[in-house]
Scaffold this motif. Sequence first.
Motif, mmCIF file in Angstrom:
data_model
loop_
_atom_site.group_PDB
_atom_site.id
_atom_site.type_symbol
_atom_site.label_atom_id
_atom_site.label_comp_id
_atom_site.label_asym_id
_atom_site.label_seq_id
_atom_site.Cartn_x
_atom_site.Cartn_y
_atom_site.Cartn_z
ATOM 1 N N GLY A 1 0.891 -1.372 0.107
ATOM 2 C CA GLY A 1 -0.018 -0.005 0.169
ATOM 3 C C GLY A 1 0.771 1.300 -0.040
ATOM 4 N N TYR A 2 2.119 1.269 0.359
ATOM 5 C CA TYR A 2 2.927 2.178 0.561
ATOM 6 C C TYR A 2 3.895 2.280 -0.884
ATOM 7 C CZ TYR A 2 1.637 3.159 5.356
ATOM 8 O OH TYR A 2 1.125 3.548 6.569
ATOM 9 N N LEU A 3 3.752 1.359 -1.752
ATOM 10 C CA LEU A 3 4.768 1.187 -2.779
ATOM 11 C C LEU A 3 4.095 2.245 -3.770
ATOM 12 C CD1 LEU A 3 6.868 -0.387 -4.761
ATOM 13 C CD2 LEU A 3 5.041 -1.854 -5.303
ATOM 14 N N ARG A 4 5.287 3.169 -4.438
ATOM 15 C CA ARG A 4 5.079 4.066 -5.228
ATOM 16 C C ARG A 4 5.237 3.941 -6.598
ATOM 17 N NH1 ARG A 4 1.925 4.866 -2.266
ATOM 18 N NH2 ARG A 4 1.572 6.457 -0.705
ATOM 19 N N GLU A 5 6.373 3.075 -6.748
ATOM 20 C CA GLU A 5 6.928 2.855 -7.990
ATOM 21 C C GLU A 5 8.169 1.772 -8.150
ATOM 22 O OE1 GLU A 5 9.645 5.529 -11.604
ATOM 23 O OE2 GLU A 5 9.159 6.320 -9.628
ATOM 24 N N GLN A 6 8.038 1.042 -9.086
ATOM 25 C CA GLN A 6 9.126 -0.043 -9.424
ATOM 26 C C GLN A 6 9.752 0.189 -10.728
ATOM 27 O OE1 GLN A 6 8.394 -4.191 -8.345
ATOM 28 N NE2 GLN A 6 10.187 -5.029 -9.607
ATOM 29 N N GLN A 7 10.958 0.341 -10.819
ATOM 30 C CA GLN A 7 11.793 0.664 -11.996
ATOM 31 C C GLN A 7 12.834 -0.537 -11.863
ATOM 32 O OE1 GLN A 7 12.243 1.321 -15.434
ATOM 33 N NE2 GLN A 7 11.243 3.404 -14.565
ATOM 34 N N GLY A 8 12.894 -1.558 -12.811
ATOM 35 C CA GLY A 8 13.774 -2.488 -12.993
ATOM 36 C C GLY A 8 13.879 -3.278 -11.454
ATOM 37 N N LEU A 9 15.064 -3.214 -10.874
ATOM 38 C CA LEU A 9 15.285 -4.000 -9.729
ATOM 39 C C LEU A 9 15.116 -3.099 -8.448
ATOM 40 C CD1 LEU A 9 18.402 -6.179 -10.708
ATOM 41 C CD2 LEU A 9 15.945 -6.783 -11.104
ATOM 42 N N LEU A 10 14.588 -1.979 -8.507
ATOM 43 C CA LEU A 10 14.344 -1.037 -7.363
ATOM 44 C C LEU A 10 12.914 -0.692 -7.360
ATOM 45 C CD1 LEU A 10 16.179 0.929 -5.594
ATOM 46 C CD2 LEU A 10 15.276 2.871 -7.119
ATOM 47 N N ARG A 11 12.508 -0.633 -5.831
ATOM 48 C CA ARG A 11 11.317 -0.406 -5.420
ATOM 49 C C ARG A 11 11.414 1.017 -4.554
ATOM 50 N NH1 ARG A 11 8.826 -6.586 -3.877
ATOM 51 N NH2 ARG A 11 8.547 -6.932 -6.054
ATOM 52 N N HIS A 12 10.479 1.727 -4.948
ATOM 53 C CA HIS A 12 10.429 2.902 -4.176
ATOM 54 C C HIS A 12 8.975 3.028 -3.064
ATOM 55 C CE1 HIS A 12 9.096 7.563 -4.149
ATOM 56 N NE2 HIS A 12 9.587 7.184 -3.040
ATOM 57 N N PHE A 13 9.140 3.098 -1.821
ATOM 58 C CA PHE A 13 7.960 3.133 -1.027
ATOM 59 C C PHE A 13 7.963 4.497 -0.133
ATOM 60 C CE2 PHE A 13 9.300 -1.422 -1.387
ATOM 61 C CZ PHE A 13 8.183 -1.900 -1.413
ATOM 62 N N ASN A 14 6.815 4.909 0.065
ATOM 63 C CA ASN A 14 6.606 6.171 0.794
ATOM 64 C C ASN A 14 5.931 6.153 2.038
ATOM 65 O OD1 ASN A 14 4.991 8.874 1.192
ATOM 66 N ND2 ASN A 14 7.049 9.371 0.465
ATOM 67 N N ILE A 15 6.642 6.150 2.925
ATOM 68 C CA ILE A 15 6.013 5.664 4.286
ATOM 69 C C ILE A 15 5.571 6.691 5.641
ATOM 70 C CG2 ILE A 15 6.371 4.134 6.457
ATOM 71 C CD1 ILE A 15 7.911 2.411 4.654
ATOM 72 N N PRO A 16 4.633 6.852 5.720
ATOM 73 C CA PRO A 16 4.105 8.101 6.523
ATOM 74 C C PRO A 16 4.704 7.809 8.133
ATOM 75 C CG PRO A 16 2.206 7.135 6.141
ATOM 76 C CD PRO A 16 3.198 6.209 5.413
#
Length: 309
Positions: free
Chosen positions: A282-297
Motif C-alpha cells: 500500500g505504500y509502494l509508489r514505483e518500481q523501476q527495474g530491480l528498484l522499489r520505491h516506498f513512501n511511508i508516513p
Amino acid sequence: MRTKPQSPLNTKVILILSFFLLFLLLVFTTSSTFSKPSTPISATHVSNSTDIDEEPKSSETTVITTSDDGSAGGGCPSLPLTPTCTKTPPSLANAIIHYATTNITPQQTFKEISVSARVLERKSPCNFLVFGLGHDSLMWSALNHGGRTVFLEEDKAWIQQIQKKLPGLEAYHVEYDTKVHQADDLMETGMREDCKVVTDPRFSKCQLALKGFPNEIYDIEWDLIMVDAPTGFHDEAPGRMNAIYTAGLMARNREEGETDVFVHDVNRVVEDKFSKAFLCQGYLREQQGLLRHFNIPSHRASSGRPFCP
C-alpha cells in the motif's frame, strides 16, 4: 553495491574535455560581448506626469543608453561588465572527476538511479541513510549536496579501502547476525504482534529490529533510506531481512512527515517478500527495474494508523 571493473570508457574522458573546451569558448565569447560600448539614442524627456502636453521644466535632457540587447541603462540596473560565476560544490566536483576518471560505474541502472534522484531533487538537502558502501556512494552524496548522507557497511576492510580514495564519505561499520537461509523463520517472526509495534528500534521487542548501530543513527529522522546491503546473494550471507524491517520501523517512528524508502535487487526472494511485507504494498509508489520505491508516513503522528494500509 560493489561492482566488477568494466572495460575502459575513453569516450567519457573525451566528452568531459569537450564540454570543458566548449565552456571556455562560451566564457570568452560572453566576455567579448559585455565589453562592447553601449550606443546612446536620441535625447528623451522622462516625466512621471500623465499630461503629455506638459512642457519641460528645464532645458536639460536625460540621455538613456541601451546595451546591445536593448535593455535601458537609465532606470534599470546595468549588466555587469564581466560575467559572474558560482563555484561548483566540492561534492559535485569530486563526483565528476571521480566518475570521469574511473572505469567502474554504479551497480544500479540509469533508470533505477533516476527514481531516487527525482526524490532527492525535491527533498535535498536532507538526511539520507544508505545500507551499503560502494562505487555509487559518491554519487549519492553529491546528489544530496548540503545534506547529510550516511553509509552503513558490513565489511570493515571495504570501508577503509573506499574511504582511502574518498575520505569525505561518512560511513560506519555494522554487524549482522542473520543468514539468508533463516529468511522463512524470520518472516514468521515478523508476523507477530510485537513486530507491529511502532517504536525506536533500540527498544523494539521484535527480533528483526537492528539494535547495534551508533546511537546517532537512531536519533536522526531520515528523509530517505536506501537498502542496497548487506550481502544477500547466497545462503550464508547476512541477507537484508533485518535491514528492510528496520528501515520501515525508522520511517514509521519519525515524529511527523514521511520517509522515502528504496530497496534494490527485488528480483531476489528476500528483497521481494520482505519489502512487500514490512514496507507494505500500500505504500509502494514505483518500481523501476530491480528498484522499489516506498513512501511511508509517520505512524506516531496518527496513532490509529495500521502497520500496513
